[in-house]
Design a protein around this motif. Structure first.
Motif, PDB file in Angstrom:
ATOM      1  N   PRO A 100       0.832  -1.213   0.000  1.00 40.00           N
ATOM      2  CA  PRO A 100       0.000   0.000   0.000  1.00 40.00           C
ATOM      3  C   PRO A 100       0.867   1.264   0.000  1.00 40.00           C
ATOM      4  O   PRO A 100       1.933   1.317   0.635  1.00 40.00           O
ATOM      5  N   THR A 101       0.432   2.258  -0.751  1.00 40.67           N
ATOM      6  CA  THR A 101       1.203   3.511  -0.857  1.00 40.67           C
ATOM      7  C   THR A 101       0.679   4.594   0.087  1.00 40.67           C
ATOM      8  O   THR A 101       1.381   5.560   0.369  1.00 40.67           O
ATOM      9  N   LYS A 102      -0.568   4.453   0.566  1.00 39.45           N
ATOM     10  CA  LYS A 102      -1.135   5.440   1.483  1.00 39.45           C
ATOM     11  C   LYS A 102      -1.584   4.739   2.759  1.00 39.45           C
ATOM     12  O   LYS A 102      -2.413   3.831   2.706  1.00 39.45           O
ATOM     13  N   LEU A 103      -1.014   5.141   3.886  1.00 42.76           N
ATOM     14  CA  LEU A 103      -1.335   4.542   5.179  1.00 42.76           C
ATOM     15  C   LEU A 103      -1.872   5.613   6.130  1.00 42.76           C
ATOM     16  O   LEU A 103      -1.428   6.767   6.098  1.00 42.76           O
ATOM     17  N   LYS A 157       0.399   3.208  10.300  1.00 43.10           N
ATOM     18  CA  LYS A 157       1.839   3.428  10.411  1.00 43.10           C
ATOM     19  C   LYS A 157       2.344   3.054  11.795  1.00 43.10           C
ATOM     20  O   LYS A 157       3.408   2.446  11.948  1.00 43.10           O
ATOM     21  N   LYS A 158       1.557   3.412  12.822  1.00 40.99           N
ATOM     22  CA  LYS A 158       1.957   3.110  14.196  1.00 40.99           C
ATOM     23  C   LYS A 158       2.029   1.604  14.419  1.00 40.99           C
ATOM     24  O   LYS A 158       2.991   1.089  14.999  1.00 40.99           O
ATOM     25  N   LEU A 159       1.026   0.894  13.923  1.00 40.47           N
ATOM     26  CA  LEU A 159       1.016  -0.563  14.089  1.00 40.47           C
ATOM     27  C   LEU A 159       2.186  -1.215  13.356  1.00 40.47           C
ATOM     28  O   LEU A 159       2.804  -2.161  13.850  1.00 40.47           O
ATOM     29  N   LEU A 160       2.510  -0.706  12.167  1.00 40.80           N
ATOM     30  CA  LEU A 160       3.631  -1.267  11.408  1.00 40.80           C
ATOM     31  C   LEU A 160       4.959  -0.966  12.099  1.00 40.80           C
ATOM     32  O   LEU A 160       5.882  -1.808  12.087  1.00 40.80           O
ATOM     33  N   ASN A 161       5.070   0.209  12.677  1.00 38.06           N
ATOM     34  CA  ASN A 161       6.291   0.542  13.405  1.00 38.06           C
ATOM     35  C   ASN A 161       6.463  -0.357  14.629  1.00 38.06           C
ATOM     36  O   ASN A 161       7.586  -0.779  14.953  1.00 38.06           O
ATOM     37  N   GLU A 162       5.359  -0.636  15.294  1.00 40.53           N
ATOM     38  CA  GLU A 162       5.418  -1.544  16.438  1.00 40.53           C
ATOM     39  C   GLU A 162       5.821  -2.943  15.983  1.00 40.53           C
ATOM     40  O   GLU A 162       6.618  -3.616  16.642  1.00 40.53           O
TER      41      GLU A 162
END
Length: 376
Positions: free
Chosen positions: A351-354, A359-364
């Protein structure tokens, strides 16, 4: 002067029979009068192609041309009964025989030697060449992959020589087979002794036909064939592969003087499909699967070539580039009721737009130990 048959068909001198036939069918389809109405140049090309094929399809004529070139057909047509014109030998217009008076002699020796050149000897073929089988016909069709899956009927419309229904192909007014020539007894040749030699020449009474028509059919003027428009229904079988050649025996052009008709061939080409790639009886399709489904497992919906919708399980931890196999949803096989398999090639779009939450969940997730082992 005859044109080089190899150059006319665009094949090499060592071309196989299959290559020669393939080249012929391609060119005869290109220059056929039905596809080039009123085109004199195409008509001449069509004749050249047929003359060239008439030489190269016959092992004897081909061997004669390879050894003697145009001289092999001097004084005669390449489509005649013998590769050396009416007489059937390289020494002139007559067929010579050594008259040795019985037993194995010089004639037998020379006959065996001439067989080495690719023809049967000095005696001609002994066949009635007026009863030649009809020409084969060729057409082609392009179909979709779905048509190849289900099979379909294809209608072909064309014009060709067909047997005259009034004389049954014999060319006679009464519709009966023409009587055998009493001079040559049907061989088409007569023999004259010239001392040491005996020479065969075309029969003067029947012009080498082997039969004589006293009263010609009024409909075909003695040809035994007439030109007609025709329609053929060709059954394209389910599972047909690209490049398949279908044969309809006896559906080609009518033979001369009651001889058998040729065959009709249909070359089938299958158009590439946007969704499926074919590998024999198997099909391959690409499906974009979300990362979460790949990581956690789940189900995806897949549409098959025959418009069915399947629910396919994706195991947890499936990697991009893997293939999932669904049995029995490929193309029909050669055995009745058999099918190939459907392979699902796994792809994923990042995905290009989060959203901020995503974004927070992916960073975690990126900070966990599992990230060090790789996402995929």
């Amino acid at each position: 002067m005859n044109k080089n048959p190899y150059e006319v068909l665009g094949v090499s001198r060592d071309a196989s029979d299959a290559d020669i036939k393939k080249a012929y069918h391609k060119l005869v389809l290109k220059y056929h009068p039905d596809k080039n109405p009123g085109n004199k140049e195409a008509e001449e090309k069509f004749k050249e192609v047929n003359n060239a094929f008439d030489i190269l399809k016959d092992p004897q004529k081909r061997a004669a041309y390879d050894r003697f070139g145009d001289a092999a057909f001097a004084g005669g047509n390449a489509s005649g009964a013998n590769p050396f014109g009416a007489g059937g030998n390289p020494f002139g217009n007559g067929a010579f025989h050594f008259n040795m008076g019985g037993g194995a002699g010089m004639e037998d020796i020379l006959r065996e030697a001439m067989r080495g050149f690719g023809f049967d000897g000095f005696g001609g073929t002994g066949r009635n060449e007026s009863r030649r089988s009809g020409r084969d016909l060729l057409d082609e069709v392009v179909i979709d992959l779905k048509d190849a899956f289900f099979g379909k009927k294809h209608t072909v419309k064309f014009s060709s020589d067909v047997q005259c229904d009034k004389c049954h192909g014999f060319g006679t007014a009464d519709g009966k087979e023409a009587p055998v020539c009493s001079t040559c007894h049907g061989s088409g040749y007569v023999r004259a002794n010239r001392g040491f030699f005996a020479m065969e020449t075309p029969c003067p009474d029947c012009n080498g036909l082997g039969h004589k028509i006293d009263k010609k059919c009024s409909q075909c003027n003695g040809d035994g064939t007439v030109r007609k428009s025709r329609t053929l229904e060709v059954e394209i079988p389910a599972g047909v592969e690209d490049g398949t050649r279908l044969r309809l025996a006896g559906q080609g052009e009518a033979g001369q003087n009651g001889a058998p008709a040729g065959d009709f061939y249909l070359d089938v080409h299958v158009r590439p499909d946007k969704r499926f790639e074919r590998d024999g009886v198997d099909l391959i399709t690409k499906i974009d699967v979300p990362f979460t489904t790949l990581a956690l497992g789940g189900e995806i919906e897949v549409e098959t070539i025959d418009n069915k919708k399947l629910s396919v399980k994706v195991p947890a931890g499936t990697q991009v580039g893997e293939k999932l196999r669904v049995r029995g949803h490929g193309m029909p096989g050669r055995r009745a009721g058999s099918f190939g398999d459907l392979y699902i090639y796994i792809t994923m779009t990042v995905p290009t737009k989060l959203t901020e939450k995503q974004k927070k969940l992916l960073n975690e997730f990126a900070g966990t130990k599992s990230e060090k082992k790789g996402w995929f």
